[in-house]
Design an enzyme around this catalytic site. Structure first.
Site, PDB file in Angstrom:
ATOM      1  CD  GLU A 115      12.657   2.211   7.231  1.00 38.83           C
ATOM      2  OE1 GLU A 115      13.112   2.376   6.413  1.00 38.83           O
ATOM      3  OE2 GLU A 115      12.898   1.066   7.696  1.00 38.83           O
ATOM      4  CD  GLU A 135      11.315   0.645   2.792  1.00 41.85           C
ATOM      5  OE1 GLU A 135       9.949   0.635   2.904  1.00 41.85           O
ATOM      6  OE2 GLU A 135      11.649   1.694   3.564  1.00 41.85           O
TER       7      GLU A 135
END
Ligand SMILES: C[C@H](O)CC(=O)SCCNC(=O)CCNC(=O)[C@H](O)C(C)(C)COP(=O)(O)OP(=O)(O)OC[C@H]1O[C@@H](n2cnc3c(N)ncnc32)[C@H](O)[C@@H]1OP(=O)(O)O
Length: 724
Positions: A115, A135
């Protein structure tokens, strides 16, 4: 913390290289994130800096946000431990910064690591770099803007796939998808990234903010259709996992209202899911699995694993051939021994079929399958055994047969050879009784099918040497299993803990509870199939054999259900002959078989345990608890006797050996969430109503009455009572 830092070097070309350092995976711990902000602020301030390259030390970009922080939040509930990264660092500082950033990615960029890179204005990667947003496997959603930027770079459909299945891709695919701007050799990575960053600064290359892009998202209706299908799929595949719907909600918000709105929604949803029990369970399971590889007095005493290049497997049945397949897949030479040519042929064919099955499912190339078979040799005597480093005996569960095999092995194998048995129940001291090699005798308990199931239960006795344990752990890791070291007792850790599972279900059946309802309740809890379907799958012979072992070892808490014997008498043997509790027809899902009901009725009549002779009426919750609390009770005895090093090892073993849902964290973790005192009080009540099977153990009673979690370590003063 000692090695943790963020370095910045400004070159004469005007590029500041900001490097994250937090070995082994450069996890984004809060200090790293704070230092990143500082370094960025400095780079933006300095006139000699024209552009920035963000990278990681040690050949790895970053394994993502520091998962220890989640564990801290789970323990304390303190959300202030979560730094503001998404808006403050990724959006305002990196993406909206007045100088361009390029990510130079090597090894891996996962979760928050990827990210950060998505916030940069370009991404250059080394070959075979792993890129992903895993995640959801931790019960959370991407929280640094990944739900917004990934769809904008690779398209909604691919991004949904990568996030919902936590499926990483390699940099080469990333390049094709538009996630990566260039794949260059490791040596050139920094050089290319630097000049790319300068090119952006000088507007020779486009200055792209991913969050502003919409070109890859598709039309609103297309994106919504993709999300709708994904929602439906997630409802069936992940019904107990809120993070899947939350992830799709965040993506949808961004598609409909724009990237910034999406980032804010993502942040809000992240804060909700991080507190869920699902996240608590999955994060616990993540660390538990890694902790299991640390065995006191084995892995911490400076021993080095010895190479194991050639292994003999005795017995070419289902287990033996599965074990051989697992070894061959990791290029370990295998000698398969059988007692006659016919059995040997059968074993070799099963191995071939296992490999072909993997090829057919796209999990193995034909080339690799052939390579695996080229290091397999079938034998009928021990002459090859003089050059093997390890033997795994996988014959039927017959004590005298195993004893004579081990005596023979002592003569046939070299002195360094590890002598392992795949027994699932027999005491290792009994197996090795007639040898003087007790220091190299060890249990290598695989779970069926051995080339698929991930757990390797390593059973040690008091005499097994640490070197032998370490060697087997290493082989386990090489063949991609998760080794868990346990002590010696009937059933060892997994089968011992779960023996009351089927028994509890049988008590309920004999109390008049519908068996198909029991299976449904247990599957909606998250076990892949219910206890009756599991029994069908294993075959009733296994149920009878294992039942006898436990009845002998633990007569006080064994429920003798006549049901399986009655089924066998009626010509049923589960899935094997297509006739069990369920009907098995090719190509369709198993269907409940109504013709089994009169047999169950007969069992109910024979046991006569229902109070007043009437079927009991129970809620789904009670059914669940009456099946699983006795398992927790046995887990308590396993902990009390020191069969496992720590409670979390039993959690790992229950997840990987029994398919206990990982999002519930494992059997002991789940029990602690439910509450030891509720479990204790329920068992006590049932033991008064239905007998000794439910009687709470002393360990459970102690912990429940003193308010101590079941997972709290047992007193160091208490010696292990494993039959070591
Ligand atoms: C806000 C954000 O969106 C949220 C996030 O980023 S959540 C995190 C997302 N990242 C992940 O899920 C990746 C988790 N890590 C992994 O899958 C694997 O560790 C890996 C593929 C990175 C490396 O695997 P491998 O080389 O086999 O090493 P492995 O034994 O797993 O890990 C090495 C050590 O790093 C630790 N570690 C790995 N990733 C970590 C992380 N993200 N945070 C903290 N510690 C981590 C492990 O606990 C282990 O510690 P130990 O040596 O003390 O036991």
């Amino acid at each position: 913390m000692a090695n943790m830092r963020v370095k910045m070097e400004v070159g004469s070309d005007g590029v500041a290289v900001i490097k994250m350092v937090n070995p082994p995976v450069n996890a984004l711990a809060p200090p790293i994130l704070a230092w990143l902000k500082e370094k960025y602020a400095e780079a933006m301030r300095r006139d000699d800096v024209k552009a920035i390259v963000l990278t990681g030390e040690g050949g790895r970009f970053s394994g993502g946000f520091d998962i220890n922080v989640f564990q801290l939040i789970h323990k304390t509930g303190d959300m202030t431990a979560l730094p503001d990264v998404s808006v403050e660092l990724v959006l305002n500082t990196i993406e909206e910064g007045k100088k361009p950033s390029v990510a130079a990615i090597e090894g891996l960029a996962l979760g928050g690591g990827l990210e950060l890179a998505l916030g940069c204005h370009a991404r250059i990667a080394a070959p075979k770099t792993q890129l992903g947003l895993p995640e959801l496997t931790l019960g959370v959603i991407p929280g640094f803007g990944g739900t917004q930027r990934l769809p904008r770079l690779v398209g909604t459909s691919k991004a949904v796939e990568m996030m919902l299945f936590s499926k990483p891709i390699m940099s080469e695919e990333g390049k094709n998808l538009g996630l990566i701007d260039a794949v260059v050799s490791s040596n050139e990575l920094l050089k290319v990234a630097r000049s790319w960053a300068l090119d952006i600064a000088k507007r020779r290359k486009p200055w792209i903010s991913s969050l502003q892009r919409t070109d890859k998202l598709g039309s609103l209706s297309e994106a919504r259709e993709i999300l709708k299908v994904a929602r439906q799929q997630a409802k069936t595949t992940a019904p107990n996992m809120p993070q899947h719907q939350a992830c799709l909600d965040a993506i949808e918000e961004g598609v409909v209202f724009g990237g910034y709105a999406g980032v804010l929604k993502e942040e809000k949803l992240f804060k909700q899911v991080v507190l869920s029990n699902t996240s608590k369970g999955l994060v616990h399971a993540f660390f538990a699995q890694r902790t299991a590889s640390k065995v006191p007095n084995v892995t911490d005493i400076g021993l080095k694993p010895r190479p194991v290049k050639k292994v003999a497997v005795i017995g070419g049945g289902l287990m033996g051939s599965g074990i051989a397949t697992a070894l061959l897949l990791s290029n370990i030479s295998v000698v398969l021994k059988e007692i006659n040519a016919e059995y040997l042929q059968k074993g070799m064919k099963t191995i071939q079929a296992n490999l072909q099955g993997l090829v057919a499912r796209g999990k193995l190339t034909l080339d690799k399958a052939q390579k695996a078979l080229s290091v397999l040799k079938g034998v009928l005597d021990y002459s090859e055994f003089k050059t093997v480093d390890m033997v795994i005996e996988a014959v039927i569960e017959n004590i005298s047969l195993k004893q004579s095999i081990f005596s023979e092995l002592e003569k046939a194998c070299p002195a360094h050879c590890i002598l392992a048995t795949n027994t699932s129940t027999i005491d290792l001291n009994v197996v090795g009784e007639k040898t003087s090699s007790k220091d190299r005798i060890i249990g290598a308990h695989f779970f069926s099918p051995a080339h698929v199931m991930p757990l390797l239960e390593i059973v040690r006795t008091h005499k097994t040497s640490p070197q032998v344990i370490l060697d087997l752990m290493t082989v386990g890791k090489i063949i991609k299993k998760v080794p868990v070291v346990v002590g010696n007792c009937t059933g060892f850790a997994v089968n011992r803990t779960f023996f009351p599972y089927t028994q509890g279900a049988h008590i309920l059946a004999n109390l008049g509870v519908d068996i198909f309802r029991i299976d449904r309740v247990i599957s909606s809890f998250g076990m892949p199939i219910g206890p009756f379907q599991l029994q069908d799958l294993a075959g009733y012979g296994v149920a009878v054999a294992v039942g006898k072992e436990f009845a002998t070892a633990f007569p006080d808490r064994t429920f003798r259900s006549p049901l399986v014997d009655l089924l066998i008498k009626n010509g049923r043997n589960g899935k094997n002959n297509g006739k069990g509790y369920y009907i098995y027809e090719k190509g369709s899902k198993p269907k409940p078989d109504p013709s089994v009901l009169p047999i169950i009725k007969e069992s109910v009549r024979l046991t006569n345990i229902a109070p007043g002779g009437k079927p009991v009426s129970l809620s789904d919750q009670e059914i669940l608890e009456m099946v699983l609390f006795p398992v927790v009770n046995e887990a308590c005895r396993v902990l009390d006797e020191g069969i496992v090093v720590r409670a979390s090892d039993l959690d790992v073993a229950s997840i990987l050996g029994m398919s206990f849902p990982s999002y519930r964290g494992g059997i002991v973790f789940w029990a602690d969430l439910v509450g030891p005192s509720h479990i204790y009080n329920s068992l006590k009540k049932w033991s008064e109503e239905y007998g000794g099977f439910f009687k709470p153990s002393k360990f459970l009673e102690d912990r429940a009455t003193k308010g101590i979690p079941l997972s709290a370590p047992t007193s160091m003063a208490q010696p292990s009572r494993a039959r070591m």
